[in-house]
Design a protein around this motif. Sequence first.
Motif, PDB file in Angstrom:
ATOM      1  N   ARG B  81       0.849  -1.212   0.000  1.00  0.00           N
ATOM      2  CA  ARG B  81       0.000   0.000   0.000  1.00  0.00           C
ATOM      3  C   ARG B  81       0.874   1.248   0.000  1.00  0.00           C
ATOM      4  O   ARG B  81       0.808   2.080   0.914  1.00  0.00           O
ATOM      5  N   THR B  82       1.682   1.364  -1.029  1.00  0.00           N
ATOM      6  CA  THR B  82       2.659   2.454  -1.075  1.00  0.00           C
ATOM      7  C   THR B  82       2.000   3.820  -0.933  1.00  0.00           C
ATOM      8  O   THR B  82       0.860   4.042  -1.373  1.00  0.00           O
ATOM      9  N   GLU B  83       2.747   4.731  -0.319  1.00  0.00           N
ATOM     10  CA  GLU B  83       2.337   6.116  -0.129  1.00  0.00           C
ATOM     11  C   GLU B  83       3.399   7.010  -0.772  1.00  0.00           C
ATOM     12  O   GLU B  83       4.535   6.592  -0.981  1.00  0.00           O
ATOM     13  N   GLN B  84       3.019   8.247  -1.053  1.00  0.00           N
ATOM     14  CA  GLN B  84       3.969   9.148  -1.708  1.00  0.00           C
ATOM     15  C   GLN B  84       5.208   9.360  -0.840  1.00  0.00           C
ATOM     16  O   GLN B  84       6.305   9.547  -1.358  1.00  0.00           O
ATOM     17  N   GLY B  85       5.049   9.313   0.444  1.00  0.00           N
ATOM     18  CA  GLY B  85       6.187   9.462   1.352  1.00  0.00           C
ATOM     19  C   GLY B  85       7.178   8.317   1.293  1.00  0.00           C
ATOM     20  O   GLY B  85       8.268   8.416   1.860  1.00  0.00           O
ATOM     21  N   ASP B  86       6.803   7.253   0.624  1.00  0.00           N
ATOM     22  CA  ASP B  86       7.731   6.127   0.469  1.00  0.00           C
ATOM     23  C   ASP B  86       8.728   6.369  -0.658  1.00  0.00           C
ATOM     24  O   ASP B  86       9.685   5.603  -0.817  1.00  0.00           O
ATOM     25  N   SER B  87       8.512   7.409  -1.438  1.00  0.00           N
ATOM     26  CA  SER B  87       9.428   7.715  -2.548  1.00  0.00           C
ATOM     27  C   SER B  87      10.813   8.002  -1.988  1.00  0.00           C
ATOM     28  O   SER B  87      10.985   8.909  -1.168  1.00  0.00           O
ATOM     29  N   ALA B  88      11.764   7.225  -2.428  1.00  0.00           N
ATOM     30  CA  ALA B  88      13.133   7.314  -1.891  1.00  0.00           C
ATOM     31  C   ALA B  88      13.995   6.331  -2.656  1.00  0.00           C
ATOM     32  O   ALA B  88      13.522   5.577  -3.505  1.00  0.00           O
ATOM     33  N   MET B  89      15.274   6.347  -2.311  1.00  0.00           N
ATOM     34  CA  MET B  89      16.139   5.290  -2.805  1.00  0.00           C
ATOM     35  C   MET B  89      16.330   4.281  -1.676  1.00  0.00           C
ATOM     36  O   MET B  89      16.601   4.657  -0.522  1.00  0.00           O
ATOM     37  N   TYR B  90      16.198   3.020  -2.027  1.00  0.00           N
ATOM     38  CA  TYR B  90      16.366   1.953  -1.048  1.00  0.00           C
ATOM     39  C   TYR B  90      17.695   1.265  -1.329  1.00  0.00           C
ATOM     40  O   TYR B  90      17.912   0.712  -2.401  1.00  0.00           O
ATOM     41  N   LEU B  91      18.559   1.372  -0.346  1.00  0.00           N
ATOM     42  CA  LEU B  91      19.917   0.861  -0.482  1.00  0.00           C
ATOM     43  C   LEU B  91      20.065  -0.449   0.261  1.00  0.00           C
ATOM     44  O   LEU B  91      19.596  -0.590   1.393  1.00  0.00           O
ATOM     45  N   CYS B  92      20.725  -1.371  -0.380  1.00  0.00           N
ATOM     46  CA  CYS B  92      21.074  -2.629   0.259  1.00  0.00           C
ATOM     47  C   CYS B  92      22.586  -2.656   0.441  1.00  0.00           C
ATOM     48  O   CYS B  92      23.342  -2.096  -0.373  1.00  0.00           O
ATOM     49  N   ALA B  93      23.020  -3.292   1.499  1.00  0.00           N
ATOM     50  CA  ALA B  93      24.450  -3.395   1.776  1.00  0.00           C
ATOM     51  C   ALA B  93      24.733  -4.737   2.426  1.00  0.00           C
ATOM     52  O   ALA B  93      23.822  -5.377   2.969  1.00  0.00           O
ATOM     53  N   SER B  94      25.976  -5.159   2.363  1.00  0.00           N
ATOM     54  CA  SER B  94      26.333  -6.413   3.027  1.00  0.00           C
ATOM     55  C   SER B  94      27.715  -6.308   3.628  1.00  0.00           C
ATOM     56  O   SER B  94      28.512  -5.434   3.252  1.00  0.00           O
ATOM     57  N   SER B  95      27.972  -7.190   4.580  1.00  0.00           N
ATOM     58  CA  SER B  95      29.280  -7.222   5.219  1.00  0.00           C
ATOM     59  C   SER B  95      29.596  -8.642   5.644  1.00  0.00           C
ATOM     60  O   SER B  95      28.703  -9.489   5.765  1.00  0.00           O
ATOM     61  N   SER B  96      30.878  -8.884   5.873  1.00  0.00           N
ATOM     62  CA  SER B  96      31.310 -10.216   6.276  1.00  0.00           C
ATOM     63  C   SER B  96      31.735 -10.179   7.737  1.00  0.00           C
ATOM     64  O   SER B  96      32.050  -9.112   8.272  1.00  0.00           O
ATOM     65  N   PRO B  97      31.756 -11.315   8.389  1.00  0.00           N
ATOM     66  CA  PRO B  97      32.204 -11.341   9.776  1.00  0.00           C
ATOM     67  C   PRO B  97      33.682 -11.029   9.865  1.00  0.00           C
ATOM     68  O   PRO B  97      34.413 -11.133   8.898  1.00  0.00           O
ATOM     69  N   GLY B  98      34.103 -10.648  11.035  1.00  0.00           N
ATOM     70  CA  GLY B  98      35.516 -10.326  11.202  1.00  0.00           C
ATOM     71  C   GLY B  98      35.690  -8.904  11.658  1.00  0.00           C
ATOM     72  O   GLY B  98      34.747  -8.122  11.698  1.00  0.00           O
ATOM     73  N   ARG B  99      36.882  -8.553  11.951  1.00  0.00           N
ATOM     74  CA  ARG B  99      37.108  -7.268  12.578  1.00  0.00           C
ATOM     75  C   ARG B  99      37.010  -6.095  11.605  1.00  0.00           C
ATOM     76  O   ARG B  99      36.845  -4.966  12.022  1.00  0.00           O
ATOM     77  N   SER B 100      37.107  -6.343  10.308  1.00  0.00           N
ATOM     78  CA  SER B 100      37.040  -5.199   9.400  1.00  0.00           C
ATOM     79  C   SER B 100      35.647  -4.588   9.393  1.00  0.00           C
ATOM     80  O   SER B 100      35.499  -3.381   9.338  1.00  0.00           O
ATOM     81  N   ASN B 101      34.622  -5.458   9.439  1.00  0.00           N
ATOM     82  CA  ASN B 101      33.235  -4.990   9.538  1.00  0.00           C
ATOM     83  C   ASN B 101      32.893  -3.953   8.486  1.00  0.00           C
ATOM     84  O   ASN B 101      32.050  -3.089   8.705  1.00  0.00           O
ATOM     85  N   THR B 102      33.537  -4.006   7.340  1.00  0.00           N
ATOM     86  CA  THR B 102      33.266  -3.015   6.300  1.00  0.00           C
ATOM     87  C   THR B 102      31.971  -3.358   5.601  1.00  0.00           C
ATOM     88  O   THR B 102      31.719  -4.504   5.243  1.00  0.00           O
ATOM     89  N   ILE B 103      31.140  -2.350   5.411  1.00  0.00           N
ATOM     90  CA  ILE B 103      29.838  -2.533   4.788  1.00  0.00           C
ATOM     91  C   ILE B 103      29.911  -2.014   3.359  1.00  0.00           C
ATOM     92  O   ILE B 103      30.316  -0.876   3.123  1.00  0.00           O
ATOM     93  N   TYR B 104      29.521  -2.866   2.411  1.00  0.00           N
ATOM     94  CA  TYR B 104      29.549  -2.535   0.985  1.00  0.00           C
ATOM     95  C   TYR B 104      28.127  -2.348   0.486  1.00  0.00           C
ATOM     96  O   TYR B 104      27.249  -3.170   0.762  1.00  0.00           O
ATOM     97  N   PHE B 105      27.948  -1.284  -0.287  1.00  0.00           N
ATOM     98  CA  PHE B 105      26.613  -0.919  -0.741  1.00  0.00           C
ATOM     99  C   PHE B 105      26.382  -1.277  -2.197  1.00  0.00           C
ATOM    100  O   PHE B 105      27.310  -1.260  -3.018  1.00  0.00           O
TER     101      PHE B 105
END
Lengths: 112, 114
Positions: B81-105
């Motif tokens: 039930r989309t609304e006009q306020g939902d207009s945006a960019m939806y970004l997905c990102a992922s990261s791997s375990p470990g100390r770097s914890n870098t998130i890639y988009f």
Amino acid sequence: AQTVTQSQPEMSVQEAETVTLSCTYDTSESDYYLFWYKQPPSRQMILVIRQEAYKQQNATENRFSVNFQKAAKSFSLKISDSQLGDAAMYFCGGTSYGKLTFGQGTILTVHP
Amino acid sequence: DTGVSQDPRHKITKRGQNVTFRCDPISEHNRLYWYRQTLGQGPEFLTYFQNEAQLEKSRLLSDRFSAERPKGSFSTLEIQRTEQGDSAMYLCASSSPGRSNTIYFGEGSWLTVV
């Protein structure tokens, strides 16, 4: 980081000059990571540089370096020898082991 | 490593319709994140998964939003039930375990609700 603040909505620099973008953060965690991302008009977020909070040495990636002041909770980005391709929105962000929280961003304009 | 992939890149929909976005993370990344970004603003966290478990949801994620990651690989974000306020960019990102914890988009999915 629980909150991240970028107090400079816009910055500009002459090509080949140096510019510093400011960022402050607040967190109750003892172990966390800080990042700077670049978002050009194409809109994809690109990682610029990363800093682990447990490391005292400031991170450096080619022309990009950070000034990490842990006690002051400050994490600024210095861009040396600015290039036209550096023009973008820059976001500072922080995370422990979960979500990444971003600041409001700084638009960087590079003048030829 | 092909990066984080999102589909569709652009979606125009009429108010009230349902939309679904798909995200394929970098292979072997066990964490997957969804963010929403409007023009001139920083990305706002919506939710994230570790493998197939949804570990955190923002209060921004109303009942009309649902995200899944059924097999711990790709994820979908559905807006009902989309609304006009939902207009945006939806970004997905992922990261791997470990100390770097870098998130890639990924490159994001633009939603325009008319």
